[in-house]
Design a protein around this motif. Structure first.
Motif, short mmCIF file in Angstrom:
data_model
loop_
_atom_site.label_atom_id
_atom_site.label_comp_id
_atom_site.label_asym_id
_atom_site.label_seq_id
_atom_site.Cartn_x
_atom_site.Cartn_y
_atom_site.Cartn_z
N THR A 1 57.26 49.89 1.49
CA THR A 1 58.18 49.43 2.53
C THR A 1 57.54 49.61 3.89
OG1 THR A 1 59.25 51.59 2.74
CG2 THR A 1 60.24 50.03 1.19
N LEU A 2 57.81 48.65 4.77
CA LEU A 2 57.34 48.70 6.15
C LEU A 2 58.54 48.47 7.07
CD1 LEU A 2 54.10 46.54 5.83
CD2 LEU A 2 54.28 49.03 5.76
N ASN A 3 58.64 49.29 8.10
CA ASN A 3 59.78 49.22 9.01
C ASN A 3 59.30 48.94 10.43
OD1 ASN A 3 61.69 50.20 6.94
ND2 ASN A 3 60.54 52.09 7.15
N LEU A 4 59.99 48.05 11.12
CA LEU A 4 59.70 47.77 12.52
C LEU A 4 60.89 48.23 13.35
CD1 LEU A 4 57.82 46.46 14.64
CD2 LEU A 4 59.15 44.36 14.32
N PHE A 5 60.64 49.17 14.26
CA PHE A 5 61.69 49.70 15.11
C PHE A 5 61.51 49.22 16.54
CE2 PHE A 5 61.14 52.86 11.70
CZ PHE A 5 62.41 52.84 11.18
N GLN A 6 62.59 49.26 17.30
CA GLN A 6 62.54 48.86 18.69
C GLN A 6 61.48 49.69 19.42
OE1 GLN A 6 66.33 48.74 20.56
NE2 GLN A 6 65.53 48.08 22.51
N GLY A 7 60.64 49.02 20.15
CA GLY A 7 59.59 49.70 20.89
C GLY A 7 58.27 49.81 20.15
N ASP A 8 58.27 49.50 18.85
CA ASP A 8 57.03 49.53 18.07
C ASP A 8 56.10 48.41 18.53
OD1 ASP A 8 57.96 51.65 16.59
OD2 ASP A 8 58.20 50.53 14.72
N ASN A 9 54.83 48.64 18.41
CA ASN A 9 53.82 47.64 18.71
C ASN A 9 53.67 46.73 17.48
OD1 ASN A 9 51.42 46.18 19.09
ND2 ASN A 9 50.45 47.85 20.20
N VAL A 10 53.91 45.45 17.64
CA VAL A 10 53.85 44.55 16.48
C VAL A 10 52.42 44.43 15.94
CG1 VAL A 10 55.93 43.24 17.03
CG2 VAL A 10 53.73 42.47 17.91
N GLN A 11 51.42 44.69 16.77
CA GLN A 11 50.04 44.67 16.28
C GLN A 11 49.82 45.78 15.26
OE1 GLN A 11 48.09 42.12 16.93
NE2 GLN A 11 49.73 41.32 18.22
N ASP A 12 50.51 46.90 15.45
CA ASP A 12 50.43 47.98 14.47
C ASP A 12 51.03 47.55 13.14
OD1 ASP A 12 49.23 49.62 16.35
OD2 ASP A 12 51.09 50.66 16.88
N LEU A 13 52.11 46.78 13.20
CA LEU A 13 52.72 46.27 11.97
C LEU A 13 51.74 45.36 11.23
CD1 LEU A 13 55.19 46.10 10.11
CD2 LEU A 13 55.99 44.17 11.51
N ASN A 14 50.99 44.56 11.97
CA ASN A 14 49.99 43.70 11.36
C ASN A 14 48.99 44.53 10.56
OD1 ASN A 14 47.13 42.36 11.52
ND2 ASN A 14 48.59 40.68 11.78
N LYS A 15 48.52 45.61 11.13
CA LYS A 15 47.58 46.50 10.44
C LYS A 15 48.24 47.13 9.21
CE LYS A 15 45.34 47.58 14.79
NZ LYS A 15 45.26 48.57 15.86
N GLN A 16 49.51 47.52 9.35
CA GLN A 16 50.23 48.12 8.23
C GLN A 16 50.39 47.14 7.08
OE1 GLN A 16 53.90 49.50 9.91
NE2 GLN A 16 52.92 51.08 11.14
N VAL A 17 50.66 45.88 7.39
CA VAL A 17 50.79 44.86 6.35
C VAL A 17 49.46 44.69 5.64
CG1 VAL A 17 51.19 42.41 5.86
CG2 VAL A 17 52.68 43.62 7.48
N PHE A 18 48.39 44.60 6.40
CA PHE A 18 47.05 44.44 5.82
C PHE A 18 46.73 45.61 4.89
CE2 PHE A 18 42.41 44.80 5.95
CZ PHE A 18 42.05 43.52 5.56
N GLU A 19 47.01 46.83 5.34
CA GLU A 19 46.76 48.02 4.52
C GLU A 19 47.65 48.04 3.28
OE1 GLU A 19 47.40 51.18 7.30
OE2 GLU A 19 45.50 50.82 8.35
#
Length: 106
Positions: free
Chosen positions: A32-50
């Motif tokens: 599971t991956l969670n995106l919260f208010q204020g999170d950097n969406v580029q970090d989510l990109n890295k999390q998806v890749f990982e």
């Protein structure tokens, strides 16, 4: 086994996986991956890749997201398109995740 990633706003992904496990028992090969208010969406990109690399057992990966065109969907799509073409062909991004669909995929 197909790898599963659930990427959503807030804790929705955690709740969906928790509910699925309650109904069908333990789930394997799911992240599971969670995106919260204020999170950097580029970090989510890295999390998806990982996460793709973590759950991919060469049988394909399904990435479930909550909303088409929103940040989890966009970052999942960008992460998939950064992979080699032969790997891209085994990864699917599906929007509108809900409990029945997730249970069916598990």
């Amino acid at each position: 086994m197909i790898g599963i990633i659930v990427a959503t706003h807030g804790k929705l992904s955690d709740g969906l996986v928790d509910a699925a496990e309650l109904i069908i028992g333990g789930t394997d090969n799911i992240v599971t991956l969670n995106l919260f208010q204020g999170d950097n969406v580029q970090d989510l990109n890295k999390q998806v890749f990982e996460a793709i690399n973590k759950v991919d057992q060469n049988n394909g990966v399904i990435i479930f997201t909550d909303l088409f065109g929103a940040s989890p969907y966009n970052q999942a799509t960008l992460a998939v398109h950064s992979l080699p073409v032969e790997k891209q062909e085994k990864i699917f991004v599906i929007t509108g995740v809900n409990l029945p669909v997730l249970i069916g995929a598990c």
